[in-house]
Design an enzyme around this catalytic site. Sequence first.
Site, PDB file in Angstrom:
ATOM      1  N   LYS A   1     -15.707   5.377  -7.470  1.00 32.09           N
ATOM      2  CA  LYS A   1     -15.366   6.476  -5.605  1.00 32.09           C
ATOM      3  C   LYS A   1     -14.236   6.757  -7.082  1.00 32.09           C
ATOM      4  O   LYS A   1     -12.749   6.971  -6.994  1.00 32.09           O
ATOM      5  CB  LYS A   1     -14.812   6.272  -4.720  1.00 32.09           C
ATOM      6  CG  LYS A   1     -14.086   7.621  -3.864  1.00 32.09           C
ATOM      7  CD  LYS A   1     -13.684   7.363  -2.906  1.00 32.09           C
ATOM      8  CE  LYS A   1     -11.676   7.418  -2.965  1.00 32.09           C
ATOM      9  NZ  LYS A   1     -11.391   8.957  -4.038  1.00 32.09           N
TER      10      LYS A   1
ATOM     11  N   CYS B   1       1.266   5.870 -15.751  1.00 32.80           N
ATOM     12  CA  CYS B   1       1.899   4.706 -15.472  1.00 32.80           C
ATOM     13  C   CYS B   1       2.384   3.914 -15.841  1.00 32.80           C
ATOM     14  O   CYS B   1       3.644   3.347 -15.099  1.00 32.80           O
ATOM     15  CB  CYS B   1       0.717   4.093 -14.832  1.00 32.80           C
ATOM     16  SG  CYS B   1      -0.950   3.714 -15.372  1.00 32.80           S
TER      17      CYS B   1
ATOM     18  N   GLU C   1       8.672   5.581  -8.548  1.00 32.78           N
ATOM     19  CA  GLU C   1       7.326   6.376  -9.706  1.00 32.78           C
ATOM     20  C   GLU C   1       8.180   7.977  -9.293  1.00 32.78           C
ATOM     21  O   GLU C   1       7.454   8.131  -8.498  1.00 32.78           O
ATOM     22  CB  GLU C   1       6.329   5.775  -9.528  1.00 32.78           C
ATOM     23  CG  GLU C   1       5.573   6.705 -10.612  1.00 32.78           C
ATOM     24  CD  GLU C   1       4.099   5.316 -10.901  1.00 32.78           C
ATOM     25  OE1 GLU C   1       3.634   5.600  -9.317  1.00 32.78           O
ATOM     26  OE2 GLU C   1       3.821   5.133 -11.642  1.00 32.78           O
TER      27      GLU C   1
ATOM     28  N   GLU D   1      -4.638  -1.461 -10.614  1.00 29.87           N
ATOM     29  CA  GLU D   1      -3.597  -0.960 -11.530  1.00 29.87           C
ATOM     30  C   GLU D   1      -2.816  -0.224 -10.675  1.00 29.87           C
ATOM     31  O   GLU D   1      -3.378   0.680 -10.779  1.00 29.87           O
ATOM     32  CB  GLU D   1      -4.306  -0.269 -12.564  1.00 29.87           C
ATOM     33  CG  GLU D   1      -5.035  -1.407 -12.773  1.00 29.87           C
ATOM     34  CD  GLU D   1      -4.371  -2.233 -13.829  1.00 29.87           C
ATOM     35  OE1 GLU D   1      -3.098  -2.437 -14.530  1.00 29.87           O
ATOM     36  OE2 GLU D   1      -4.749  -3.355 -14.494  1.00 29.87           O
TER      37      GLU D   1
HETATM   38  P1  NAI Z   1      -3.003   7.367  -4.083  1.00 30.17           P
HETATM   39  O1  NAI Z   1      -3.283   5.833  -4.607  1.00 30.17           O
HETATM   40  O2  NAI Z   1      -3.471   7.886  -2.259  1.00 30.17           O
HETATM   41  O3  NAI Z   1      -5.075   7.278  -5.074  1.00 30.17           O
HETATM   42  C1  NAI Z   1      -5.547   7.018  -5.841  1.00 30.17           C
HETATM   43  C2  NAI Z   1      -6.936   6.438  -5.497  1.00 30.17           C
HETATM   44  O4  NAI Z   1      -6.633   6.070  -4.022  1.00 30.17           O
HETATM   45  C3  NAI Z   1      -7.822   7.791  -4.612  1.00 30.17           C
HETATM   46  O5  NAI Z   1      -9.561   7.691  -5.509  1.00 30.17           O
HETATM   47  C4  NAI Z   1      -7.865   8.078  -3.855  1.00 30.17           C
HETATM   48  O6  NAI Z   1      -8.532   8.762  -2.580  1.00 30.17           O
HETATM   49  C5  NAI Z   1      -7.537   7.091  -3.136  1.00 30.17           C
HETATM   50  N1  NAI Z   1      -7.303   6.480  -1.396  1.00 30.17           N
HETATM   51  C6  NAI Z   1      -6.165   7.280  -1.424  1.00 30.17           C
HETATM   52  N2  NAI Z   1      -5.754   6.703  -0.024  1.00 30.17           N
HETATM   53  C7  NAI Z   1      -7.147   5.444   0.301  1.00 30.17           C
HETATM   54  C8  NAI Z   1      -6.797   4.408   1.244  1.00 30.17           C
HETATM   55  N3  NAI Z   1      -6.183   4.279   2.112  1.00 30.17           N
HETATM   56  N4  NAI Z   1      -8.156   3.523   1.359  1.00 30.17           N
HETATM   57  C9  NAI Z   1      -8.804   3.789  -0.562  1.00 30.17           C
HETATM   58  N5  NAI Z   1      -8.766   4.494  -1.140  1.00 30.17           N
HETATM   59  C10 NAI Z   1      -7.981   5.397  -0.828  1.00 30.17           C
HETATM   60  O7  NAI Z   1      -2.659   8.512  -5.221  1.00 30.17           O
HETATM   61  P2  NAI Z   1      -2.044  10.022  -5.181  1.00 30.17           P
HETATM   62  O8  NAI Z   1      -1.639  10.423  -4.090  1.00 30.17           O
HETATM   63  O9  NAI Z   1      -3.828  10.853  -6.327  1.00 30.17           O
HETATM   64  O10 NAI Z   1      -1.272  10.370  -5.859  1.00 30.17           O
HETATM   65  C11 NAI Z   1       0.354  10.092  -5.527  1.00 30.17           C
HETATM   66  C12 NAI Z   1       1.356   8.993  -6.173  1.00 30.17           C
HETATM   67  O11 NAI Z   1       0.953   7.810  -6.696  1.00 30.17           O
HETATM   68  C13 NAI Z   1       1.698   9.901  -7.691  1.00 30.17           C
HETATM   69  O12 NAI Z   1       2.907  10.836  -7.073  1.00 30.17           O
HETATM   70  C14 NAI Z   1       1.942   8.582  -8.319  1.00 30.17           C
HETATM   71  O13 NAI Z   1       3.152   8.551  -8.398  1.00 30.17           O
HETATM   72  C15 NAI Z   1       1.096   7.604  -8.542  1.00 30.17           C
HETATM   73  N6  NAI Z   1       0.102   7.025  -8.721  1.00 30.17           N
HETATM   74  C16 NAI Z   1       0.288   6.462  -9.438  1.00 30.17           C
HETATM   75  C17 NAI Z   1      -1.190   5.388 -10.438  1.00 30.17           C
HETATM   76  C18 NAI Z   1      -0.906   5.106 -11.429  1.00 30.17           C
HETATM   77  O14 NAI Z   1      -2.153   4.811 -12.111  1.00 30.17           O
HETATM   78  N7  NAI Z   1       0.000   4.387 -11.725  1.00 30.17           N
HETATM   79  C19 NAI Z   1      -2.229   7.265 -10.132  1.00 30.17           C
HETATM   80  C20 NAI Z   1      -1.850   7.622  -9.392  1.00 30.17           C
HETATM   81  C21 NAI Z   1      -0.977   8.144  -8.585  1.00 30.17           C
END
Ligand code: NAI
Length: 497
Positions: free
Chosen positions: A195, A304, A401, A270
């Site tokens: 996904k 990240c 972050e 990650e």
């Molecule tokens: P997120 O963690 O919500 O999304 C990442 C992935 O998880 C997406 O594919 C999303 O559809 C999926 N996801 C979301 N909720 C889920 C659930 N309950 N069960 C399974 N999958 C789920 O991150 P978001 O909202 O896009 O970004 C928010 C913050 O997260 C950013 O501001 C940043 O600080 C952090 N982030 C950090 C990343 C990293 O590589 N360290 C990458 C993306 C976001």
Amino acid sequence: MNVSATVPVNDGHRKALAWIGSGPGKLLIGGQWVDARSGKSFETVDPATEAVLARIAEGEQADVDAAVAAARKAFEAPSWSGISPYLRARYLLNIAETVEANADELAAIETLDNGMPLAMSRARVGGAAELFRYYAGWVTKIFGRTDPWDSSGFLYTLREPMGVCGQINAWNVPLATAAIKMATALACGNTVVFKPAEQASLSTLRLAALIQETDLPPGVVNIVTGFGTAAGAAIANHAGIDKVAFTGSTAVGKQILMSSVDNLKRVTLELGGKSPNIIFPDADMDQAIKAAVGSFCGNSGQVCSAGTRLFVQESLCDEVTERITGIAAGYKVGSPFEAGIDMGPLISDKQMARVLSYVDAGRDEGARLALGGGRVGSRGYFVQPTVFGGVSNDMRIAREEIFGPVLSIIPFRDEDDAIFQGNDTTYGLAAGIWTRDLSRAHRVARALKAGRIWVNTYGPSGAIMTFGGYKQSGYGREQGAESIEAYTQTKSVLVKL
Ligand code: NAI
Ligand code: MG
């Protein structure tokens, strides 16, 4: 600012626009491109122009069920489970070839959907091809052992695939991180239900179409686009999935782990970071300062492992802050298709609002805004390189972050203090050390609790270099030799002679 991304800058860009125009936003299930069973879809936008690029199928539970069934069937089929390692390696090599042959188009798709500067997208596509090659090399080197036993028997181990792997990705470097996850899973003989993040699914869909052209058996790679709370949660909870690999926020990572309990699926995470980058007074200052700017501005800070806490010896803080802001002020922010651009937009209006809210938080807590802090223009989600001086390590801008181009410069007294403050965080993803003192470099590298350490550099990566978090930055490792353990399991076999 030229934000007209519809005037192609090269042939790859032209192909990307034509492909996006063909309506590619479908699910890939068992080798067929299909609409979501509900018929629902959602928009993905170009973050530089706010224009809608395409509609993407909104997968949910029923679509994940179908993808898991297809992945299970493919996993058990002799055409995948029974093939020689040479043939499996060749699939991966063929994918690397096709990624390279279509690199300009993939890069343009990435830049349109995610907003990263085109030169960066192009480099990341090259890196994705290398990842598939690196893992092709592993296929023939994944083996068990013979273990000691008495003369009545013969003991050996088999290293076997996990089975069906659910992979949930983030939006910040979509294609490269998809390549890491898919290549590792396939090299170890697994099948995949993938996904992409809802903000930037297109490059993964194009990659999947290219993979299909290599005649990989149907169902080995399935793509279910959609939102986290529906498609993502369905993967995390699914009883038919043996392992989940997740990249994203720490909060969602914890939910994934909780969802794994029912069928005890294996989990690798990650997650985020708040990485310290420490400049000691004996460092090569020119190099250190230049790299420090790149480490928080690269990909508009949506990395990240970004070096967002810069530790500087207290007597040098004013000078270093001035030099950092001098360089960052010269960074060109604008259309990611424009040559020579340093920073494109953030991924979304939501992310821009989140980043700007941290600028307010920094001001409210008494940090000194030395540069930036605002939006650039009124169209597209562009934010200025932003530098805070006089930050203390307990402020929110130093603890949470932000995932945007915001740097906190924090003073330290001596080496022990730098190590203490560097480690004084819930995260532990990466760290940078700048010094000409060899002993200090190794001493501090050992003392810092982070999964990846850079000495006199910041940010280089590659398939060979193991990546993953200490503390709340994650579980398990991707890339490098450790990643093979995360996608295989060991069976011991005792034979009585
Ligand atoms: P997120 O963690 O919500 O999304 C990442 C992935 O998880 C997406 O594919 C999303 O559809 C999926 N996801 C979301 N909720 C889920 C659930 N309950 N069960 C399974 N999958 C789920 O991150 P978001 O909202 O896009 O970004 C928010 C913050 O997260 C950013 O501001 C940043 O600080 C952090 N982030 C950090 C990343 C990293 O590589 N360290 C990458 C993306 C976001
Ligand atoms: Mg998008």
